[in-house]
Design a protein around this motif. Structure first.
Motif, PDB file in Angstrom:
ATOM      1  N   GLY A   9       3.806   1.036   2.647  1.00 21.71           N
ATOM      2  CA  GLY A   9       4.904   0.135   2.306  1.00 21.71           C
ATOM      3  C   GLY A   9       5.733   0.678   1.157  1.00 21.71           C
ATOM      4  O   GLY A   9       6.969   0.620   1.179  1.00 21.71           O
ATOM      5  N   GLY A  12       0.861  -1.186   0.000  1.00 22.00           N
ATOM      6  CA  GLY A  12       0.000   0.000   0.000  1.00 22.00           C
ATOM      7  C   GLY A  12       0.894   1.231   0.000  1.00 22.00           C
ATOM      8  O   GLY A  12       2.120   1.144  -0.164  1.00 22.00           O
ATOM      9  N   THR A  41     -10.234  -0.667   6.341  1.00 23.18           N
ATOM     10  CA  THR A  41      -9.118   0.015   6.974  1.00 23.18           C
ATOM     11  C   THR A  41      -9.115  -0.334   8.456  1.00 23.18           C
ATOM     12  O   THR A  41      -9.941  -1.112   8.920  1.00 23.18           O
ATOM     13  N   HIS A  80      -5.525  -2.583  -2.022  1.00 22.61           N
ATOM     14  CA  HIS A  80      -6.412  -2.522  -0.853  1.00 22.61           C
ATOM     15  C   HIS A  80      -6.619  -1.064  -0.401  1.00 22.61           C
ATOM     16  O   HIS A  80      -6.814  -0.204  -1.248  1.00 22.61           O
ATOM     17  N   ALA A  81      -6.571  -0.792   0.903  1.00 22.55           N
ATOM     18  CA  ALA A  81      -7.021   0.519   1.410  1.00 22.55           C
ATOM     19  C   ALA A  81      -6.390   1.698   0.658  1.00 22.55           C
ATOM     20  O   ALA A  81      -7.071   2.690   0.365  1.00 22.55           O
ATOM     21  N   LYS A 115       0.999  -9.674  -0.936  1.00 21.60           N
ATOM     22  CA  LYS A 115       0.301 -10.940  -1.244  1.00 21.60           C
ATOM     23  C   LYS A 115      -0.597 -10.779  -2.469  1.00 21.60           C
ATOM     24  O   LYS A 115      -0.965 -11.764  -3.093  1.00 21.60           O
ATOM     25  N   GLN A 162      -1.617  -7.244  -5.279  1.00 20.50           N
ATOM     26  CA  GLN A 162      -0.932  -6.285  -6.150  1.00 20.50           C
ATOM     27  C   GLN A 162      -0.669  -5.001  -5.376  1.00 20.50           C
ATOM     28  O   GLN A 162      -1.353  -4.713  -4.387  1.00 20.50           O
ATOM     29  N   LEU A 196      -0.648 -10.478  10.904  1.00 24.31           N
ATOM     30  CA  LEU A 196       0.778 -10.583  10.597  1.00 24.31           C
ATOM     31  C   LEU A 196       1.619 -10.540  11.876  1.00 24.31           C
ATOM     32  O   LEU A 196       2.673 -11.181  11.964  1.00 24.31           O
TER      33      LEU A 196
HETATM   34  C1  LIG Z   1     -13.196   3.951   2.281  1.00 23.46           C
HETATM   35  C2  LIG Z   1     -11.942   4.477   2.929  1.00 23.46           C
HETATM   36  C3  LIG Z   1     -11.654   5.830   2.857  1.00 23.46           C
HETATM   37  C4  LIG Z   1     -10.504   6.314   3.465  1.00 23.46           C
HETATM   38  N1  LIG Z   1     -10.197   7.628   3.300  1.00 23.46           N
HETATM   39  C5  LIG Z   1      -9.020   8.080   3.751  1.00 23.46           C
HETATM   40  C6  LIG Z   1      -8.628   9.404   3.467  1.00 23.46           C
HETATM   41  O1  LIG Z   1      -9.332  10.129   2.779  1.00 23.46           O
HETATM   42  N2  LIG Z   1      -7.444   9.842   3.969  1.00 23.46           N
HETATM   43  C7  LIG Z   1      -6.644   9.039   4.730  1.00 23.46           C
HETATM   44  O2  LIG Z   1      -5.611   9.487   5.195  1.00 23.46           O
HETATM   45  N3  LIG Z   1      -6.982   7.763   4.983  1.00 23.46           N
HETATM   46  C8  LIG Z   1      -8.130   7.261   4.487  1.00 23.46           C
HETATM   47  N4  LIG Z   1      -8.463   5.970   4.705  1.00 23.46           N
HETATM   48  C9  LIG Z   1      -7.516   5.115   5.414  1.00 23.46           C
HETATM   49  C10 LIG Z   1      -6.360   4.752   4.470  1.00 23.46           C
HETATM   50  O3  LIG Z   1      -6.867   4.307   3.248  1.00 23.46           O
HETATM   51  C11 LIG Z   1      -5.475   3.689   5.086  1.00 23.46           C
HETATM   52  O4  LIG Z   1      -5.111   4.067   6.399  1.00 23.46           O
HETATM   53  C12 LIG Z   1      -4.191   3.521   4.275  1.00 23.46           C
HETATM   54  O5  LIG Z   1      -4.442   3.434   2.901  1.00 23.46           O
HETATM   55  C13 LIG Z   1      -3.450   2.286   4.747  1.00 23.46           C
HETATM   56  O6  LIG Z   1      -2.331   2.135   3.926  1.00 23.46           O
HETATM   57  P1  LIG Z   1      -1.360   0.925   4.156  1.00 23.46           P
HETATM   58  O7  LIG Z   1      -0.318   1.026   3.110  1.00 23.46           O
HETATM   59  O8  LIG Z   1      -0.948   0.901   5.580  1.00 23.46           O
HETATM   60  O9  LIG Z   1      -2.308  -0.375   3.967  1.00 23.46           O
HETATM   61  P2  LIG Z   1      -2.937  -1.019   2.654  1.00 23.46           P
HETATM   62  O10 LIG Z   1      -3.106  -0.051   1.574  1.00 23.46           O
HETATM   63  O11 LIG Z   1      -4.137  -1.787   3.086  1.00 23.46           O
HETATM   64  O12 LIG Z   1      -1.825  -2.037   2.207  1.00 23.46           O
HETATM   65  C14 LIG Z   1      -1.506  -3.164   2.986  1.00 23.46           C
HETATM   66  C15 LIG Z   1      -0.982  -4.214   2.041  1.00 23.46           C
HETATM   67  O13 LIG Z   1      -0.417  -5.280   2.806  1.00 23.46           O
HETATM   68  C16 LIG Z   1      -0.575  -6.459   2.052  1.00 23.46           C
HETATM   69  N5  LIG Z   1      -0.408  -7.602   2.945  1.00 23.46           N
HETATM   70  C17 LIG Z   1      -1.134  -7.887   4.041  1.00 23.46           C
HETATM   71  N6  LIG Z   1      -0.704  -9.039   4.603  1.00 23.46           N
HETATM   72  C18 LIG Z   1       0.331  -9.473   3.853  1.00 23.46           C
HETATM   73  C19 LIG Z   1       1.181 -10.620   3.923  1.00 23.46           C
HETATM   74  N7  LIG Z   1       1.046 -11.568   4.872  1.00 23.46           N
HETATM   75  N8  LIG Z   1       2.141 -10.764   2.984  1.00 23.46           N
HETATM   76  C20 LIG Z   1       2.284  -9.831   1.999  1.00 23.46           C
HETATM   77  N9  LIG Z   1       1.484  -8.753   1.877  1.00 23.46           N
HETATM   78  C21 LIG Z   1       0.526  -8.570   2.798  1.00 23.46           C
HETATM   79  C22 LIG Z   1      -1.992  -6.319   1.490  1.00 23.46           C
HETATM   80  O14 LIG Z   1      -2.197  -7.151   0.364  1.00 23.46           O
HETATM   81  C23 LIG Z   1      -2.059  -4.834   1.172  1.00 23.46           C
HETATM   82  O15 LIG Z   1      -1.801  -4.570  -0.198  1.00 23.46           O
HETATM   83  C24 LIG Z   1      -9.627   5.441   4.149  1.00 23.46           C
HETATM   84  C25 LIG Z   1      -9.915   4.095   4.213  1.00 23.46           C
HETATM   85  C26 LIG Z   1     -11.050   3.598   3.591  1.00 23.46           C
HETATM   86  C27 LIG Z   1     -11.318   2.137   3.633  1.00 23.46           C
END
Ligand SMILES: Cc1cc2nc3c(=O)[nH]c(=O)nc-3n(C[C@H](O)[C@H](O)[C@H](O)COP(=O)(O)OP(=O)(O)OC[C@H]3O[C@@H](n4cnc5c(N)ncnc54)[C@H](O)[C@@H]3O)c2cc1C
Length: 399
Positions: A16, A13, A335, A41-42, A35, A37, A229
């Motif tokens: 990362g 995401g 999220t 996800h979020a 795991k 693309q 995790l």
């Molecule tokens: C509808 C919605 C609206 C939102 N609006 C906002 C906003 O406007 N502004 C804001 O700041 N935040 C917003 N958020 C929150 C924000 O989207 C998330 O906090 C943020 O995108 C998280 O990013 P991340 O990279 O931590 O996680 P993610 O984008 O979820 O990425 C995590 C990744 O880890 C991978 N993964 C998980 N387990 C494993 C494993 N065992 N091995 C390998 N890969 C793995 C997953 O496949 C995934 O791709 C919103 C959330 C939602 C759902």
């Protein structure tokens, strides 16, 4: 054993990808695994709001909850500055516009809350001020006459969530990082030089193979999968999963230059650079669960019609001009927040060399989370006090 890295980042995401880019830029040998693309996800499903004021969910539980949430303000300020220069540093645009954000109020209670909030935020250094109706008539004539005041922060705005993380992933690769998608971390074994990580990789035709890599440091950037995790490293990383609703309208001539949030309702809206209006703000969707009640994040979650309608009503009530604009699509994103609304950022207790960041607005705060993580994995201390975000704080409180 075929591959050795200084850092393995788990999760493609925005967080990362940013961490992989920053660490690779620092000269580390970096592996990023996902795991699925990149941006699936979020980070690719969200509203793209860059909000540095405290959100409604942080103030709806009262002043004490707001004071606790405000402890994350150093991360907000850091992120605001980093977003302002990120497209230049990454080398390609992804729709970053910091043209200001309004949190609007309709009644005296909400105005009182805004004034309290602005004072609290200013005490942490955020540029924010309360505008009265006559100022709003000039700055934001598109708002309903029912809006009597708003807190304005010039730092707020938006980025395009559909393209931000992929752009950062490309920059990470250009800086030397290796990215492996369809590669799930399923096990970890401590060795003197770090960790041996067991990956389960799925080919485009669905064949699976096991692969092991060694990394000195591990970053968990796994969003809603963080708690799951954590168990791979015998760590307790409590998070609260949420499934939320988003809606986008058809294109309409630009008339909303700001990020708009509401002080008394779940609402965020903004007009994207392609002229659609994105409407969200925390309306629930149905999170799918397994038979034992645990969240089934890999399943398709379900929209709740009442949430879509309630979100639309809140949007039209705040910006009446939206009444004439058709909604073209609604979707669910998942999220996570920590139980106390503050993020989890820092070293994972009991797992040397493993670091985590998640919780809340990890899109807005992704740059500051990534900067902290990059410092920690290279052995530098963070210049932000991480004590409030200690991932072990819940276990320590219940001990
Ligand atoms: C509808 C919605 C609206 C939102 N609006 C906002 C906003 O406007 N502004 C804001 O700041 N935040 C917003 N958020 C929150 C924000 O989207 C998330 O906090 C943020 O995108 C998280 O990013 P991340 O990279 O931590 O996680 P993610 O984008 O979820 O990425 C995590 C990744 O880890 C991978 N993964 C998980 N387990 C494993 C494993 N065992 N091995 C390998 N890969 C793995 C997953 O496949 C995934 O791709 C919103 C959330 C939602 C759902």
């Amino acid at each position: 054993m075929s591959d050795h890295y200084d850092v393995a980042v788990v999760g493609g995401g925005l967080l990362g990808c940013l961490t992989a880019w920053m660490a690779a830029r620092d000269g580390a040998r970096v592996l990023l695994v996902d795991k699925d693309q990149v941006n699936q996800h979020a980070s690719g499903q969200n509203a793209g709001s860059l909000h540095f004021q405290l959100e409604y969910r942080m103030v709806e539980s009262g002043e004490e909850a707001a004071r606790v949430a405000a402890e994350a303000m150093p991360l907000h300020l850091d992120a605001a500055a980093m977003w302002a220069r990120m497209e230049d540093e990454i080398g390609e645009p992804f729709g970053v516009r910091q043209t200001g954000g309004l949190m609007v109020a309709e009644n005296a209670d909400q105005v009182g809350m805004l004034e309290f909030k602005a004072e609290l935020e200013r005490s942490w250094g955020l540029d924010v001020r309360t505008l009265d109706r006559s100022e709003l008539d000039v700055v934001a004539p598109y708002l309903s006459p029912a809006i009597v005041a708003a807190n304005f922060s010039p730092l707020e705005g938006k980025a395009d969530a559909r393209i931000a993380a992929p752009a950062v992933a490309r920059a990470a690769v250009a800086a030397g990082a290796t990215v492996r998608t369809r590669s799930r971390l399923v096990g970890a074994h401590r060795v003197p030089a770090g960790w041996d990580l067991s990956l389960r990789e799925t080919s485009a035709t669905g064949d699976e193979r096991a692969h092991t890599v060694r990394a000195a440091a591990i970053v968990l950037a796994a969003g809603v999968w963080t708690t799951e995790l954590g168990r791979v490293f015998d760590a307790d990383l409590p998070t609260v999963p949420l499934a939320l609703t988003m809606t986008v309208t058809s294109k309409v001539p630009r008339f909303i230059p700001h990020l708009v949030q509401h002080a008394g309702a779940r609402l965020s809206l903004k007009q994207s650079l392609d002229s659609t209006v994105l409407i969200g703000g925390g309306w629930p969707a149905r999170l799918m669960r397994d038979a034992d009640g645990s969240p089934a994040f890999d399943r398709k979650h379900q929209l709740i019609p009442q949430s879509i309608a309630g979100n639309a009503r809140a949007a039209v009530k705040t910006v009446p001009g939206l009444d004439r604009i058709p909604a073209v699509r609604s979707w669910v994103g998942t999220t996570t927040v920590a139980p106390d609304q503050l993020p989890l950022v820092g070293a994972v207790k009991g797992a040397p060399g493993v670091f985590v960041a998640t919780g809340g607005s990890a899109f807005t705060l992704g740059p500051s989370f990534a900067r902290v993580l990059t410092a920690l994995i290279s052995g530098r201390s963070s210049d932000v006090d991480l004590a409030p975000y200690d991932p072990a704080r819940f276990a320590e409180r219940s001990a």
